[in-house]
Scaffold this active site. Structure first.
Site, short mmCIF file in Angstrom:
data_model
loop_
_atom_site.label_atom_id
_atom_site.label_comp_id
_atom_site.label_asym_id
_atom_site.label_seq_id
_atom_site.Cartn_x
_atom_site.Cartn_y
_atom_site.Cartn_z
N CYS A 164 -3.39 -4.58 -8.15
CA CYS A 164 -2.97 -3.18 -8.25
C CYS A 164 -3.26 -2.63 -9.64
CB CYS A 164 -1.50 -3.03 -7.92
SG CYS A 164 -0.47 -3.81 -9.15
N SER A 216 0.84 -1.21 0.00
CA SER A 216 0.00 0.00 0.00
C SER A 216 0.88 1.26 0.00
CB SER A 216 -0.89 -0.01 1.24
OG SER A 216 -0.09 0.01 2.39
P1 NAD Z 1 0.62 -3.52 3.00
O1 NAD Z 1 1.29 -2.22 2.74
O2 NAD Z 1 -0.34 -3.61 4.12
O3 NAD Z 1 1.73 -4.66 3.29
C1 NAD Z 1 2.75 -4.93 2.38
C2 NAD Z 1 3.95 -5.46 3.14
O4 NAD Z 1 4.45 -4.47 4.04
C3 NAD Z 1 3.66 -6.71 3.97
O5 NAD Z 1 4.72 -7.62 3.79
C4 NAD Z 1 3.62 -6.18 5.41
O6 NAD Z 1 4.10 -7.12 6.34
C5 NAD Z 1 4.53 -4.97 5.36
N1 NAD Z 1 4.09 -3.89 6.24
C6 NAD Z 1 2.82 -3.47 6.43
N2 NAD Z 1 2.80 -2.42 7.29
C7 NAD Z 1 4.08 -2.18 7.64
C8 NAD Z 1 4.69 -1.22 8.49
N3 NAD Z 1 3.99 -0.30 9.15
N4 NAD Z 1 6.03 -1.24 8.63
C9 NAD Z 1 6.76 -2.16 7.97
N5 NAD Z 1 6.23 -3.10 7.15
C10 NAD Z 1 4.91 -3.11 6.99
O7 NAD Z 1 -0.05 -3.96 1.62
P2 NAD Z 1 -1.03 -5.21 1.34
O8 NAD Z 1 -2.36 -4.91 1.93
O9 NAD Z 1 -0.36 -6.47 1.69
O10 NAD Z 1 -1.12 -5.16 -0.25
C11 NAD Z 1 -2.14 -4.47 -0.94
C12 NAD Z 1 -1.60 -3.18 -1.52
O11 NAD Z 1 -0.53 -3.47 -2.39
C13 NAD Z 1 -2.62 -2.42 -2.35
O12 NAD Z 1 -2.53 -1.06 -2.01
C14 NAD Z 1 -2.15 -2.66 -3.78
O13 NAD Z 1 -2.51 -1.65 -4.70
C15 NAD Z 1 -0.68 -2.71 -3.59
N6 NAD Z 1 -0.01 -3.38 -4.69
C16 NAD Z 1 0.69 -2.61 -5.56
C17 NAD Z 1 1.31 -3.19 -6.65
C18 NAD Z 1 2.05 -2.35 -7.63
O14 NAD Z 1 2.67 -2.91 -8.52
N7 NAD Z 1 2.03 -1.02 -7.52
C19 NAD Z 1 1.23 -4.58 -6.84
C20 NAD Z 1 0.53 -5.35 -5.91
C21 NAD Z 1 -0.09 -4.73 -4.83
#
Ligand code: NAD
Length: 498
Positions: free
Chosen positions: A297, A242
């Site tokens: 995404c 995200s």
């Molecule tokens: P997320 O940001 O909640 O988590 C992603 C990763 O970050 C996980 O491994 C998690 O453990 C880690 N994380 C989460 N919060 C953290 C923090 N505060 N500190 C450190 N690490 C942390 O995302 P999600 O819900 O797993 O994935 C969905 C999101 O990913 C959507 O917003 C989607 O659009 C995006 N996404 C983007 C792409 C792209 O190519 N731009 C591709 C796939 C998904």
């Protein structure tokens, strides 16, 4: 967990396997006492328990990767490529197991899961070309007469990937095959919501013959991520997730002087021109908006119709979306699986309520379809709003669920302006038969990926997976030539012989 456990779920839970990390060529039980349940979102069944690795657990993986680096760096690229050929062969053998594991932990249909495994393998195939990809360049007498100048590419050391829940198996493959092929060593931190398919992958990688420490997996969440960001031996981090986490990670790792590529959230617009081929447009919109339950995404979550024909397009999309079969993605014939968790479902239902309260017209209500499903599954049916305004949360926020917003504008210029004003810039598509309109769109729409009569503009492995504005923080993208640049330093050698 999002819900209270029932007795039967508790029983299932006690039988669920505890996952381990893969560090230095061994499966290791991390020291942490903290474990999280991993559930199948279609059934609520607990399928595993994932460790939330501590800083010490994570630092141990970095140390193993650092120790492996000098010998791996000195391994000729052709030999490194041979191991990737072995990875490709073993992945083909386990293809169906991988797809089923993805569906089980994530919920997407088997067809979607198979597509994601195929895309993962494609990245291995491209990285197999590393002897060519890694070549430098040079110029005799490039500095002055008798003084030659050359560029060689060198690996840097330990790299890591922090991965999202929505493509459990595929996203790590946007990075690690290239990093390792270039001579770096690697650590994958899967999403704690979907860590089981990476365990299967590492069963196969373990058998491929990589020297211990070249590739590692550390399960966990924030503590493990922060340990990677803060460890000075980690030279670079790839992130997908995200936007708030991307922004945080980019700043924290950047502060430490690391290379960072951070892919964030999205709100992708599909523009439908009056001359668009109706049937093809509708089937592409349906796949884009509701495939993977809208948790891509690259999902098209806003349809903007231009000029005449809004009702025709709208009615066809609503009819097609209304006939999607909702259910367990593992079952034959299911077209729309669950969302990732009950808390995700609650968030999405909140957006639907808010959309109604803000005055958008609810044409298809997925909340009703959802109630017909297994009570333990996190189901939301296809939902469509019309008459959405650009200041509504339906338009501004990434919902990341099967909710499609529609609106109408008079001109292509209006549609492009609307995309220009968005905070995200991941992808945008246009459906038209008019080359001039398509050209105008690709020239001006400020997103990293553009689809022309393509609803999900997903770049192949040999092209960069782009992204712009708040959808991407960094310079070099994942995949393709960008990956080789990200995972190497260009060293310049200036030579004179007396
Ligand atoms: P997320 O940001 O909640 O988590 C992603 C990763 O970050 C996980 O491994 C998690 O453990 C880690 N994380 C989460 N919060 C953290 C923090 N505060 N500190 C450190 N690490 C942390 O995302 P999600 O819900 O797993 O994935 C969905 C999101 O990913 C959507 O917003 C989607 O659009 C995006 N996404 C983007 C792409 C792209 O190519 N731009 C591709 C796939 C998904």
């Amino acid at each position: 967990m999002d819900t209270q456990l029932t007795q039967s779920e508790t029983d299932t839970k006690s039988a669920a396997p505890r996952l381990r990390n893969y560090v230095g060529g061994q499966w290791v039980t991390p020291q942490t006492e903290n474990y999280l349940d991993v559930t199948n979102p279609a059934t609520g069944e607990t399928i595993a328990q994932v460790p939330l690795s501590s800083k010490e657990d994570t630092d141990a993986a970095v140390a193993a990767a650092q120790a492996a680096f000098p010998a791996w760096r000195a391994t000729p690229p052709l030999e490194r490529a041979r191991l990737l050929f072995a990875v490709k062969a073993r992945m083909e053998e386990r293809f169906e197991d991988f797809a089923q594991a993805v569906t089980r932990e994530h919920g997407k249909t088997l067809e979607d899961a198979r597509g994601s495994v195929r895309r993962a393998i494609e990245n291995v195939e491209v990285a197999c070309g590393i002897p060519s990809l890694l070549m430098g360049y040079g110029l005799e007498d490039g500095a002055a007469k008798g003084i030659d100048e050359d560029v060689v590419r060198q690996p840097l050391g330990v790299f890591a990937a922090v991965c999202p829940f929505n493509f459990p198996l595929m996203v790590p493959f946007w990075f690690w095959p290239y990093a390792v092929a270039c001579g770096n060593t690697y650590i994958i931190k899967p999403s704690e919501q979907v860590p089981t398919s990476m365990q299967l992958v590492f069963e196969e990688l373990d058998a491929c013959g990589f020297p211990p420490g070249v590739i590692n997996v550390v399960n966990g969440s924030k503590e493990a991520v922060d340990a990677l960001l803060d460890n000075p031996q980690v030279r670079g981090v790839s992130f997908v997730g995200s936007t708030p986490t991307a922004r945080y990670l980019y700043a924290r790792a950047g502060e430490q002087g690391k290379r960072v590529q951070a892919q964030g959230g999205a709100k992708n617009v599909i523009v439908v021109m009056p001359d668009a081929a109706l049937d093809e447009t509708v089937s592409n919109v349906i796949n884009s908006a509701f495939g993977s339950a809208g948790q891509r995404c690259l999902a098209g979550s806003v349809v903007v119709t231009v000029g005449a024909g809004h009702e025709r397009v709208r009615d066809a999309i609503v009819a097609a979306a209304g006939s999607l079969t909702v259910g367990n993605g593992a079952d034959e014939g299911v077209e729309l699986g669950p969302v990732i968790s009950h808390s995700a479902k609650e968030r999405i239902l909140g957006y639907i309520e808010r959309g109604e309260a803000e005055g958008a017209a609810l044409l298809l209500d997925g909340r009703e379809a959802a109630t017909e499903q297994d009570a333990n599954g996190a189901f939301v049916g296809a939902t469509i709003f019309d008459e959405v305004q650009t200041d509504m949360t339906l338009f501004t926020d990434e919902i990341f669920g099967p909710v499609l917003s529609m609106l109408h504008v008079d001109t292509l210029d209006d549609a492009i302006t609307l995309i220009e004003n968005q905070r995200y810039g991941n992808a945008a598509s246009i459906f038209t038969q008019d080359g001039a309109a398509a050209r105008e769109f690709r020239y001006r729409a400020p997103t990293g990926n553009i689809g022309i009569n393509v609803g999900v503009a997903a770049p192949m492995a040999y092209f960069p997976f782009s992204g712009a504005k708040e959808s991407f923080f960094g310079t070099l993208h994942g995949q393709g030539r960008d990956a080789i640049d990200f995972f190497t330093e260009r060293k310049v050698v200036i030579t004179r012989w007396f």
